[in-house]
Scaffold this active site. Sequence first.
Site, PDB file in Angstrom:
ATOM      1  N   ALA A  57      49.653  50.621  48.353  1.00 41.43           N
ATOM      2  CA  ALA A  57      50.933  49.886  48.461  1.00 41.43           C
ATOM      3  C   ALA A  57      52.037  50.513  47.608  1.00 41.43           C
ATOM      4  O   ALA A  57      53.210  50.508  47.985  1.00 41.43           O
ATOM      5  CB  ALA A  57      50.705  48.435  48.044  1.00 41.43           C
TER       6      ALA A  57
ATOM      7  N   CYS B 275      48.663  17.663  37.676  1.00 40.79           N
ATOM      8  CA  CYS B 275      47.904  16.480  37.246  1.00 40.79           C
ATOM      9  C   CYS B 275      47.489  15.672  38.480  1.00 40.79           C
ATOM     10  O   CYS B 275      48.329  15.302  39.297  1.00 40.79           O
ATOM     11  CB  CYS B 275      48.772  15.610  36.327  1.00 40.79           C
ATOM     12  SG  CYS B 275      47.923  14.102  35.789  1.00 40.79           S
TER      13      CYS B 275
ATOM     14  N   ASP C  94      48.894  35.322  41.483  1.00 47.63           N
ATOM     15  CA  ASP C  94      49.405  35.949  40.249  1.00 47.63           C
ATOM     16  C   ASP C  94      50.936  35.798  40.224  1.00 47.63           C
ATOM     17  O   ASP C  94      51.536  35.314  41.171  1.00 47.63           O
ATOM     18  CB  ASP C  94      48.965  37.432  40.174  1.00 47.63           C
ATOM     19  CG  ASP C  94      49.562  38.297  41.302  1.00 47.63           C
ATOM     20  OD1 ASP C  94      48.781  38.951  42.009  1.00 47.63           O
ATOM     21  OD2 ASP C  94      50.798  38.295  41.452  1.00 47.63           O
TER      22      ASP C  94
ATOM     23  N   HIS D  47      49.411  29.896  48.398  1.00 50.82           N
ATOM     24  CA  HIS D  47      48.116  29.456  47.860  1.00 50.82           C
ATOM     25  C   HIS D  47      48.244  28.944  46.429  1.00 50.82           C
ATOM     26  O   HIS D  47      47.233  28.819  45.729  1.00 50.82           O
ATOM     27  CB  HIS D  47      47.101  30.607  47.908  1.00 50.82           C
ATOM     28  CG  HIS D  47      46.686  30.951  49.316  1.00 50.82           C
ATOM     29  ND1 HIS D  47      46.109  32.153  49.638  1.00 50.82           N
ATOM     30  CD2 HIS D  47      46.784  30.266  50.466  1.00 50.82           C
ATOM     31  CE1 HIS D  47      45.849  32.173  50.946  1.00 50.82           C
ATOM     32  NE2 HIS D  47      46.267  31.050  51.465  1.00 50.82           N
TER      33      HIS D  47
HETATM   34  C1  BV8 Z   1      42.905  25.271  55.489  1.00 50.84           C
HETATM   35  C2  BV8 Z   1      43.438  30.632  46.218  1.00 50.84           C
HETATM   36  C3  BV8 Z   1      42.968  23.208  56.627  1.00 50.84           C
HETATM   37  C4  BV8 Z   1      42.152  30.640  45.493  1.00 50.84           C
HETATM   38  C5  BV8 Z   1      42.798  31.169  48.481  1.00 50.84           C
HETATM   39  C6  BV8 Z   1      37.191  29.771  60.578  1.00 50.84           C
HETATM   40  C7  BV8 Z   1      38.315  30.151  61.262  1.00 50.84           C
HETATM   41  C8  BV8 Z   1      39.575  29.870  60.770  1.00 50.84           C
HETATM   42  C9  BV8 Z   1      39.717  29.213  59.548  1.00 50.84           C
HETATM   43  C10 BV8 Z   1      38.595  28.858  58.875  1.00 50.84           C
HETATM   44  C11 BV8 Z   1      37.338  29.104  59.383  1.00 50.84           C
HETATM   45  N1  BV8 Z   1      36.443  28.610  58.507  1.00 50.84           N
HETATM   46  C12 BV8 Z   1      37.103  28.066  57.434  1.00 50.84           C
HETATM   47  C13 BV8 Z   1      38.402  28.199  57.664  1.00 50.84           C
HETATM   48  C14 BV8 Z   1      39.479  27.762  56.835  1.00 50.84           C
HETATM   49  C15 BV8 Z   1      39.629  28.656  55.608  1.00 50.84           C
HETATM   50  C16 BV8 Z   1      39.400  30.109  55.887  1.00 50.84           C
HETATM   51  O1  BV8 Z   1      40.261  30.799  56.412  1.00 50.84           O
HETATM   52  N2  BV8 Z   1      38.214  30.586  55.500  1.00 50.84           N
HETATM   53  C17 BV8 Z   1      37.911  31.999  55.708  1.00 50.84           C
HETATM   54  C18 BV8 Z   1      37.063  32.493  54.537  1.00 50.84           C
HETATM   55  C19 BV8 Z   1      37.194  32.123  57.046  1.00 50.84           C
HETATM   56  N3  BV8 Z   1      41.005  28.469  55.191  1.00 50.84           N
HETATM   57  C20 BV8 Z   1      41.298  27.427  54.398  1.00 50.84           C
HETATM   58  O2  BV8 Z   1      40.494  26.663  53.951  1.00 50.84           O
HETATM   59  C21 BV8 Z   1      42.787  27.232  54.108  1.00 50.84           C
HETATM   60  N4  BV8 Z   1      43.099  25.851  54.330  1.00 50.84           N
HETATM   61  O3  BV8 Z   1      42.479  25.849  56.470  1.00 50.84           O
HETATM   62  O4  BV8 Z   1      43.217  23.951  55.457  1.00 50.84           O
HETATM   63  C22 BV8 Z   1      43.622  21.896  56.470  1.00 50.84           C
HETATM   64  C23 BV8 Z   1      44.347  21.409  57.526  1.00 50.84           C
HETATM   65  C24 BV8 Z   1      44.955  20.180  57.392  1.00 50.84           C
HETATM   66  C25 BV8 Z   1      44.837  19.463  56.197  1.00 50.84           C
HETATM   67  C26 BV8 Z   1      44.105  19.979  55.138  1.00 50.84           C
HETATM   68  C27 BV8 Z   1      43.484  21.200  55.262  1.00 50.84           C
HETATM   69  C28 BV8 Z   1      43.117  27.509  52.659  1.00 50.84           C
HETATM   70  C29 BV8 Z   1      42.910  28.966  52.360  1.00 50.84           C
HETATM   71  C30 BV8 Z   1      43.390  29.241  50.952  1.00 50.84           C
HETATM   72  C31 BV8 Z   1      42.218  29.414  50.038  1.00 50.84           C
HETATM   73  N5  BV8 Z   1      42.674  29.908  48.755  1.00 50.84           N
HETATM   74  N6  BV8 Z   1      43.298  31.549  47.322  1.00 50.84           N
HETATM   75  C32 BV8 Z   1      42.106  31.806  44.567  1.00 50.84           C
HETATM   76  O5  BV8 Z   1      42.915  32.748  44.668  1.00 50.84           O
HETATM   77  O6  BV8 Z   1      41.210  31.750  43.736  1.00 50.84           O
HETATM   78  S1  BV8 Z   1      42.407  32.344  49.640  1.00 50.84           S
HETATM   79  C33 BV8 Z   1      42.007  33.843  48.938  1.00 50.84           C
HETATM   80  O7  BV8 Z   1      41.942  34.795  50.020  1.00 50.84           O
HETATM   81  C34 BV8 Z   1      43.040  34.456  48.038  1.00 50.84           C
HETATM   82  O8  BV8 Z   1      44.174  33.651  47.876  1.00 50.84           O
HETATM   83  C35 BV8 Z   1      43.471  35.710  48.763  1.00 50.84           C
HETATM   84  O9  BV8 Z   1      44.803  36.002  48.558  1.00 50.84           O
HETATM   85  C36 BV8 Z   1      43.238  35.319  50.125  1.00 50.84           C
HETATM   86  C37 BV8 Z   1      43.240  36.360  51.155  1.00 50.84           C
HETATM   87  O10 BV8 Z   1      42.544  37.488  50.670  1.00 50.84           O
HETATM   88  P1  BV8 Z   1      43.370  38.859  50.609  1.00 50.84           P
HETATM   89  O11 BV8 Z   1      44.604  38.614  49.826  1.00 50.84           O
HETATM   90  O12 BV8 Z   1      43.503  39.395  51.987  1.00 50.84           O
HETATM   91  O13 BV8 Z   1      42.430  39.751  49.709  1.00 50.84           O
HETATM   92  P2  BV8 Z   1      41.194  40.617  50.214  1.00 50.84           P
HETATM   93  O14 BV8 Z   1      40.468  41.087  48.991  1.00 50.84           O
HETATM   94  O15 BV8 Z   1      40.460  39.875  51.269  1.00 50.84           O
HETATM   95  O16 BV8 Z   1      41.864  41.886  50.916  1.00 50.84           O
HETATM   96  C38 BV8 Z   1      42.612  42.815  50.147  1.00 50.84           C
HETATM   97  C39 BV8 Z   1      43.157  43.843  51.122  1.00 50.84           C
HETATM   98  O17 BV8 Z   1      44.008  44.729  50.387  1.00 50.84           O
HETATM   99  C40 BV8 Z   1      42.090  44.706  51.763  1.00 50.84           C
HETATM  100  O18 BV8 Z   1      42.368  44.809  53.151  1.00 50.84           O
HETATM  101  C41 BV8 Z   1      42.248  46.078  51.081  1.00 50.84           C
HETATM  102  O19 BV8 Z   1      42.000  47.134  51.977  1.00 50.84           O
HETATM  103  C42 BV8 Z   1      43.680  46.076  50.700  1.00 50.84           C
HETATM  104  N7  BV8 Z   1      43.987  46.874  49.503  1.00 50.84           N
HETATM  105  C43 BV8 Z   1      43.220  47.027  48.397  1.00 50.84           C
HETATM  106  N8  BV8 Z   1      43.861  47.830  47.518  1.00 50.84           N
HETATM  107  C44 BV8 Z   1      45.059  48.157  48.077  1.00 50.84           C
HETATM  108  C45 BV8 Z   1      45.140  47.551  49.342  1.00 50.84           C
HETATM  109  N9  BV8 Z   1      46.195  47.699  50.152  1.00 50.84           N
HETATM  110  C46 BV8 Z   1      47.213  48.470  49.698  1.00 50.84           C
HETATM  111  N10 BV8 Z   1      47.213  49.079  48.489  1.00 50.84           N
HETATM  112  C47 BV8 Z   1      46.157  48.949  47.665  1.00 50.84           C
HETATM  113  N11 BV8 Z   1      46.168  49.569  46.461  1.00 50.84           N
END
Ligand code: BV8
Length: 235
Positions: free
Chosen positions: A220, A119, A96, A111
Amino acid sequence: MPEVPRIVVLTGAGVSQESGLATFRDLGGIWSQVRLEEVATPEAFAADPARVHAFYSARRAQLIEPGVQPNAAHRALARLDAAWPADFLLVTQNVDDLHERAGSTRMVQMHGALNRVRCTACGAVTPWREQLDMRTPCPSCSRTTLRPDIVWFGEMPMQMGRIAEALAGCTLFVSIGTSGQVHPAAGFVAEVRDHAHTVELNLEQSAGSMLFDEVAQGPATKSVPAFVDRLLATL
Ligand code: BV8
């Protein structure tokens, strides 16, 4: 005179939750509505571009809703950015534009961003606020080869060199509003904890809470302004 901390702040969807934007993994979160494999991978885009465009166009449209504004946490981080006399970098996982609209400048959107399109033919990146579909021509080369300028799963996050440099040099690392489940962002705290004081400000326990020196739970909009005021009072 103790050295002024060199700061890296990491934010996730939780920092925008009180601005009305859904998080991903909370109850009712985005990934409980739609499977990430269907909308947030290059394979998903190749298989069904219309579906992926619709998913991101809906989220992009939310950003221009009058009710979606930067909240007290975004504003406090922008205040810290402006006032901090030493190295400071905000690394956000969020796509955002709320940190930007709050005034943060020393910032990396690792991200990508909803308000930009890229493009795949000519590489041009263009600011974008409207809908986007497979028939939208690229403003630079007129080909219909636009995609959201978003990092999907399996793609390399942006500006990782700049992020690595900031992490290596920081003495204070603050993680805000992230569940610590997506890498490489989730691994940052482990990278810095031998040379930086680490703080987590989150609504509840995250996957990485046990790795932090300090953990403060709460919304937050309460925890971040208090933390920033505490930091600025040390100057
Ligand atoms: C890569 C864009 C390699 C899309 C996103 C196993 C182990 C390690 C890694 C991996 C694995 N298996 C797969 C992987 C790799 C993978 C990964 O990590 N997968 C996970 C699911 C296991 N990662 C990738 O693919 C990354 N790339 O590894 O590339 C590579 C190497 C060389 C060459 C080429 C490639 C890319 C990851 C990026 C993906 N894109 N976003 C979109 O937004 O639509 S990630 C997505 O998750 C979002 O961007 C989001 O920001 C991000 C993380 O989530 P959070 O922000 O933490 O949000 P979430 O809801 O989970 O948590 C919110 C938190 O806030 C909670 O804790 C809650 O309690 C708290 N909260 C809620 N309200 C409040 C609050 N806190 C305070 N105040 C409040 N009011």
